[in-house]
Design an enzyme around this catalytic site. Structure first.
Site, PDB file in Angstrom:
ATOM      1  N   CYS A  67      -2.891   6.851  -1.248  1.00  0.00           N
ATOM      2  CA  CYS A  67      -2.339   7.939  -0.454  1.00  0.00           C
ATOM      3  C   CYS A  67      -2.245   9.179  -1.332  1.00  0.00           C
ATOM      4  O   CYS A  67      -1.807   9.093  -2.478  1.00  0.00           O
ATOM      5  CB  CYS A  67      -0.948   7.548   0.051  1.00  0.00           C
ATOM      6  SG  CYS A  67      -0.149   8.822   1.052  1.00  0.00           S
ATOM      7  N   HIS A 100      -2.825   4.268   8.982  1.00  0.00           N
ATOM      8  CA  HIS A 100      -2.155   4.833   7.795  1.00  0.00           C
ATOM      9  C   HIS A 100      -1.568   6.217   8.119  1.00  0.00           C
ATOM     10  O   HIS A 100      -0.411   6.503   7.801  1.00  0.00           O
ATOM     11  CB  HIS A 100      -3.170   4.916   6.644  1.00  0.00           C
ATOM     12  CG  HIS A 100      -2.638   5.542   5.392  1.00  0.00           C
ATOM     13  ND1 HIS A 100      -2.517   4.852   4.197  1.00  0.00           N
ATOM     14  CD2 HIS A 100      -2.197   6.812   5.134  1.00  0.00           C
ATOM     15  CE1 HIS A 100      -2.005   5.669   3.269  1.00  0.00           C
ATOM     16  NE2 HIS A 100      -1.815   6.867   3.804  1.00  0.00           N
ATOM     17  N   GLU A 101      -2.373   7.057   8.771  1.00  0.00           N
ATOM     18  CA  GLU A 101      -1.900   8.417   9.090  1.00  0.00           C
ATOM     19  C   GLU A 101      -0.827   8.389  10.176  1.00  0.00           C
ATOM     20  O   GLU A 101       0.143   9.158  10.120  1.00  0.00           O
ATOM     21  CB  GLU A 101      -3.071   9.303   9.532  1.00  0.00           C
ATOM     22  CG  GLU A 101      -4.221   9.435   8.527  1.00  0.00           C
ATOM     23  CD  GLU A 101      -3.752   9.806   7.138  1.00  0.00           C
ATOM     24  OE1 GLU A 101      -2.745  10.516   6.989  1.00  0.00           O
ATOM     25  OE2 GLU A 101      -4.406   9.359   6.167  1.00  0.00           O
TER      26      GLU A 101
HETATM   27 ZN    ZN Z   1      -1.074   8.714   3.102  1.00  0.00          ZN
END
Ligand code: ZN
Length: 179
Positions: free
Chosen positions: A98, A140-141
């Protein structure tokens, strides 16, 4: 120059719940800013909270990640007010990182396929099923919009393993710069 600094782990704004974007005119500059920042930092996805804006918007650009993979098709798109309406029972493992948590990578288990709804850049309602890397990055987003980071999804052993790195990231969070 619209580029923004990316917020680093330890910043409370990464933990806030984002809100739906109502105004179409508001979305264009935000999306532009997200794509610009993403291309400078060289990631495959970026969510608004990562640049300090708690709106339900994120962008994905998987071209660099999968240009050499014949089994995947890359996308470059913005997602406004996204929702995940279905998760497959089948799960997969992927080594995630990330931009807000530099140098930390761990395997994360997530559903392999999802069905999603969102507004596209023209504010049109879209529903589609996603697989592979696209489904992975979307989840994830999407987590970012709920204040969830991929490190929250690790098992106990992984959490213990990365704890020293996380402390280091937190301590040095004001020192990370664009390369
Ligand atoms: Zn991220």
């Amino acid at each position: 120059m619209m580029q923004q600094k990316i917020l680093i782990y330890g910043d409370d704004r990464l933990r806030k719940l984002s809100e739906n974007l109502i105004n179409k005119d508001q979305s264009n500059p935000l999306i532009h800013q997200l794509f610009e920042t993403l291309s400078i930092y060289g990631g495959i996805g970026l969510a608004s909270p990562q640049i300090g804006v708690n709106e339900n918007v994120f962008v994905i650009d998987t071209f660099n990640q999968i240009k050499n993979d014949p089994n995947e098709q890359s996308i470059k798109r913005a997602f406004i007010n996204p929702q995940i309406v279905w998760y497959s029972k089948k799960q997969s493992v992927f080594n995630e990182g990330c931009l807000s948590i530099p140098y930390v990578y761990e395997n994360v288990i997530r559903p392999e396929s999802i069905k999603v709804q969102y507004l596209n850049e023209s504010f049109e309602q879209v529903e589609e099923t996603m697989n592979g890397i696209t489904a992975r990055v979307f989840q994830h987003e999407f987590d970012h919009l709920q204040g969830i980071l991929f490190i929250d999804r690790l098992n106990m052993f992984q959490k213990i393993r990365i704890a020293p790195q996380l402390n280091k990231v937190k301590k040095n969070k004001s020192n990370y710069r664009v390369l």
